[in-house]
Write a protein that holds these residues in place. Structure first.
Motif, short mmCIF file in Angstrom:
data_model
loop_
_atom_site.label_atom_id
_atom_site.label_comp_id
_atom_site.label_asym_id
_atom_site.label_seq_id
_atom_site.Cartn_x
_atom_site.Cartn_y
_atom_site.Cartn_z
N ASP A 175 0.82 -1.36 0.20
CA ASP A 175 -0.10 0.19 -0.17
C ASP A 175 0.83 1.33 0.14
OD1 ASP A 175 -2.19 1.95 0.19
OD2 ASP A 175 -2.93 1.02 1.98
N TRP A 176 0.93 1.91 -1.07
CA TRP A 176 1.97 3.19 -1.24
C TRP A 176 1.25 4.26 -0.37
CZ3 TRP A 176 6.83 2.95 -3.16
CH2 TRP A 176 6.90 1.76 -4.11
N ALA A 177 -0.18 4.40 -0.28
CA ALA A 177 -0.57 5.37 0.38
C ALA A 177 -0.32 5.44 1.76
CB ALA A 177 -2.06 5.50 0.30
N ALA A 178 -0.01 4.05 2.27
CA ALA A 178 0.23 3.90 3.95
C ALA A 178 1.73 4.22 3.95
CB ALA A 178 0.00 2.41 4.28
N ARG A 179 2.50 4.58 3.15
CA ARG A 179 4.04 4.75 3.22
C ARG A 179 3.92 6.42 3.56
NH1 ARG A 179 7.29 0.77 1.75
NH2 ARG A 179 6.61 -0.96 0.30
N ALA A 180 4.76 6.59 4.38
CA ALA A 180 5.57 8.11 4.41
C ALA A 180 5.78 8.76 3.07
CB ALA A 180 6.52 8.25 5.38
N PRO A 181 5.53 10.03 2.94
CA PRO A 181 5.80 10.38 1.62
C PRO A 181 7.19 10.13 1.11
CG PRO A 181 4.31 11.97 2.75
CD PRO A 181 4.85 11.06 3.69
N GLN A 182 8.11 10.51 1.98
CA GLN A 182 9.46 10.25 1.78
C GLN A 182 9.73 8.97 1.25
OE1 GLN A 182 8.58 11.48 4.39
NE2 GLN A 182 9.44 10.25 6.31
N ASP A 183 9.09 7.93 1.72
CA ASP A 183 9.32 6.59 1.48
C ASP A 183 8.85 5.89 0.33
OD1 ASP A 183 10.76 6.38 3.82
OD2 ASP A 183 9.19 5.69 5.12
N ARG A 184 7.93 6.89 -0.52
CA ARG A 184 7.36 6.29 -1.63
C ARG A 184 8.44 6.25 -2.89
NH1 ARG A 184 1.91 9.84 -0.52
NH2 ARG A 184 1.53 8.66 1.31
N ASN A 185 9.24 5.68 -2.67
CA ASN A 185 10.41 5.70 -3.67
C ASN A 185 11.12 4.25 -3.84
OD1 ASN A 185 13.59 5.57 -3.52
ND2 ASN A 185 13.24 7.65 -4.37
N TRP A 186 11.28 3.64 -5.14
CA TRP A 186 11.65 2.29 -5.06
C TRP A 186 13.11 2.15 -4.58
CZ3 TRP A 186 9.24 -1.72 -5.45
CH2 TRP A 186 7.97 -1.77 -6.07
N ALA A 187 14.01 3.15 -4.47
CA ALA A 187 15.28 2.75 -3.91
C ALA A 187 14.97 2.53 -2.49
CB ALA A 187 16.37 4.11 -4.40
N ARG A 188 14.28 3.36 -1.85
CA ARG A 188 14.23 3.29 -0.63
C ARG A 188 13.62 2.00 -0.12
NH1 ARG A 188 13.49 9.17 -0.08
NH2 ARG A 188 15.35 9.91 1.25
N VAL A 189 12.56 1.60 -0.66
CA VAL A 189 11.76 0.30 -0.52
C VAL A 189 12.66 -0.77 -0.75
CG1 VAL A 189 9.98 -1.09 -1.31
CG2 VAL A 189 9.67 1.41 -1.20
N THR A 190 13.50 -0.83 -1.89
CA THR A 190 14.37 -1.91 -2.09
C THR A 190 15.39 -2.10 -0.88
OG1 THR A 190 13.91 -1.49 -4.43
CG2 THR A 190 15.93 -3.09 -3.68
N PHE A 191 16.02 -1.18 -0.53
CA PHE A 191 17.18 -1.50 0.40
C PHE A 191 16.62 -1.17 1.69
CE2 PHE A 191 19.18 -0.65 -3.62
CZ PHE A 191 20.11 -1.43 -3.75
N SER A 196 10.70 -6.07 1.23
CA SER A 196 10.95 -6.13 -0.35
C SER A 196 11.75 -7.34 -0.77
CB SER A 196 11.83 -4.87 -0.89
OG SER A 196 13.19 -4.98 -0.28
N ARG A 197 12.60 -7.91 0.34
CA ARG A 197 13.35 -9.14 0.04
C ARG A 197 12.55 -10.19 0.02
NH1 ARG A 197 19.05 -7.81 1.15
NH2 ARG A 197 19.09 -5.66 2.02
N ARG A 198 11.56 -10.05 0.39
CA ARG A 198 10.67 -11.44 0.54
C ARG A 198 9.83 -11.24 -0.81
NH1 ARG A 198 10.38 -9.88 5.96
NH2 ARG A 198 8.42 -8.68 5.53
N LEU A 199 9.31 -10.08 -1.18
CA LEU A 199 8.53 -9.98 -2.15
C LEU A 199 9.17 -10.23 -3.62
CD1 LEU A 199 5.92 -9.10 -3.38
CD2 LEU A 199 6.77 -6.66 -3.47
N PHE A 200 10.41 -9.74 -3.81
CA PHE A 200 11.07 -9.91 -5.03
C PHE A 200 11.81 -11.08 -4.87
CE2 PHE A 200 10.59 -5.18 -4.94
CZ PHE A 200 9.89 -5.10 -5.84
N ALA A 201 11.32 -12.17 -5.83
CA ALA A 201 11.74 -13.49 -5.90
C ALA A 201 13.40 -13.49 -6.16
CB ALA A 201 11.39 -14.52 -6.98
N ASP A 202 14.09 -12.35 -6.99
CA ASP A 202 15.31 -12.25 -7.46
C ASP A 202 15.52 -10.73 -6.97
OD1 ASP A 202 17.79 -12.04 -8.53
OD2 ASP A 202 17.54 -12.63 -10.66
N TRP A 203 15.89 -10.66 -5.80
CA TRP A 203 15.89 -9.42 -5.08
C TRP A 203 17.33 -8.89 -5.45
CZ3 TRP A 203 19.78 -6.92 -2.40
CH2 TRP A 203 19.42 -5.73 -1.73
#
Length: 320
Positions: A175-191, A196-203
């Motif tokens: 849920d992107w809306a549940a994230r703080a505005p500064q956390d709506r960023n793929w780099a922050r989510v990934t690292f 994210s490590r559980r979601l992406f099979a090839d993290w």
């Protein structure tokens, strides 16, 4: 329908907000284009051996793991002294022909070649620092996202900021809306988000793509202080990011296949397409779909239905 961050009620079906550096982000100077150019060329030389470019290496010991500067200069048809100045960022008025020749010798991809051009021929800028205005998604694009319900889709912009999305995208990626505005960023989510490590099979592949895209942005916007702050924050908080950033790999992912391990429906294999929004600078629309008739298509339909119900049940203030 898709709405912006201000309209975050139960009727909301997509949301947008431009991320800002988080409270822990440290102030960083803008990126140094000369240092970026030097390190990019050095790492590209390091990955080639003399035999890769048709040279015979008669020496038993080499001080460098890849091509020497003078070897690259010879193959590119420039003097060793000129190439040294070029790699150090001290050459002036570098021609397109020289950049093309160096790219050919280094066997750069189209994306890497474009990146080298940006570093070697930087655009003139009024000031050294830049804090670009927050990106806004046009209402018509939000309507398009809403019309695509059932297909995970979102709009992203500079520095991998997620700017707007539909409900199905939230059901798949969180849920992107549940994230703080500064956390709506793929780099922050990934690292920075363990989920994210559980979601992406090839993290690892996802992480490489994210960093490669950030490298591309850094070449295009070296004076963007917000981007420099993001890179500094990730470098402090993630050793994996630091290692990937030091590799200077540049990527531009426009289509492909992604494997996910979703907490509700399990394995998902999705194909994605990324399209540039031509009327909106530095904005892209990414959509995902499953192979027709596949188990992933059935799972995606379930997720789309679940996403609608979940967002309707969420209280108006749940995104904060």
């Amino acid at each position: 329908m898709a709405t912006d961050h201000a309209a975050r009620t139960g009727a909301s079906k997509a949301s947008a907000s431009a991320p800002r550096p988080g409270p822990r982000a440290q102030p960083h100077e803008v990126l140094d284009p000369r240092a970026e150019l030097s390190e990019f060329l050095r790492t590209r030389r390091d990955r080639l051996k003399p035999a890769d470019v048709g040279l015979t290496d008669y020496s038993r010991r080499r001080r460098v793991p890849g091509l020497r500067r003078e070897e690259l200069a010879h193959l590119a048809g420039v003097s060793a002294a000129y190439y040294t100045r070029f790699e150090q960022g001290n050459a002036r008025n570098v021609s397109r022909e020289v950049v093309d020749a160096i790219s050919r010798v280094l066997r750069l991809s189209d994306t890497e070649h474009a990146h080298l051009l940006e570093l070697a021929q930087p655009k003139r800028r009024q000031g050294r620092r830049s804090d670009p205005p927050r990106q806004q998604v046009r209402p018509e694009v939000r309507e398009l996202l809403a019309a695509m319900e059932g297909i995970p889709a979102y709009v992203w912009g500079r520095g991998s900021d997620v700017l707007a999305w539909n409900q199905t995208a939230s059901a798949v990626f969180g849920d992107w809306a549940a994230r703080a505005p500064q956390d709506r960023n793929w780099a922050r989510v990934t690292f920075l988000d363990p989920a994210s490590r559980r979601l992406f099979a090839d993290w690892d592949a996802k992480a490489q793509d994210v960093v490669g895209q950030l490298r591309r942005w850094a070449g295009l916007h070296p004076d963007d202080t917000r981007l420099a702050s993001l890179i500094g924050e990730l470098s402090m908080k993630s050793a994996e990011f630091r290692a990937l950033w030091a590799a200077h790999d540049v990527k531009k992912k426009t289509h492909g296949t992604m494997r996910l391990t979703h907490p509700l429906v399990g394995e998902l294999t999705l194909r994605y397409e990324t399209l540039a929004l031509q009327g909106d600078q530095d904005q892209y629309l990414s959509s995902y779909h499953a192979e027709p008739g596949s188990a992933s298509e059935q799972a995606l339909r379930l997720l789309a239905s679940w996403g609608v119900d979940a967002l309707q049940d969420r209280s108006p203030d749940a995104s904060h």
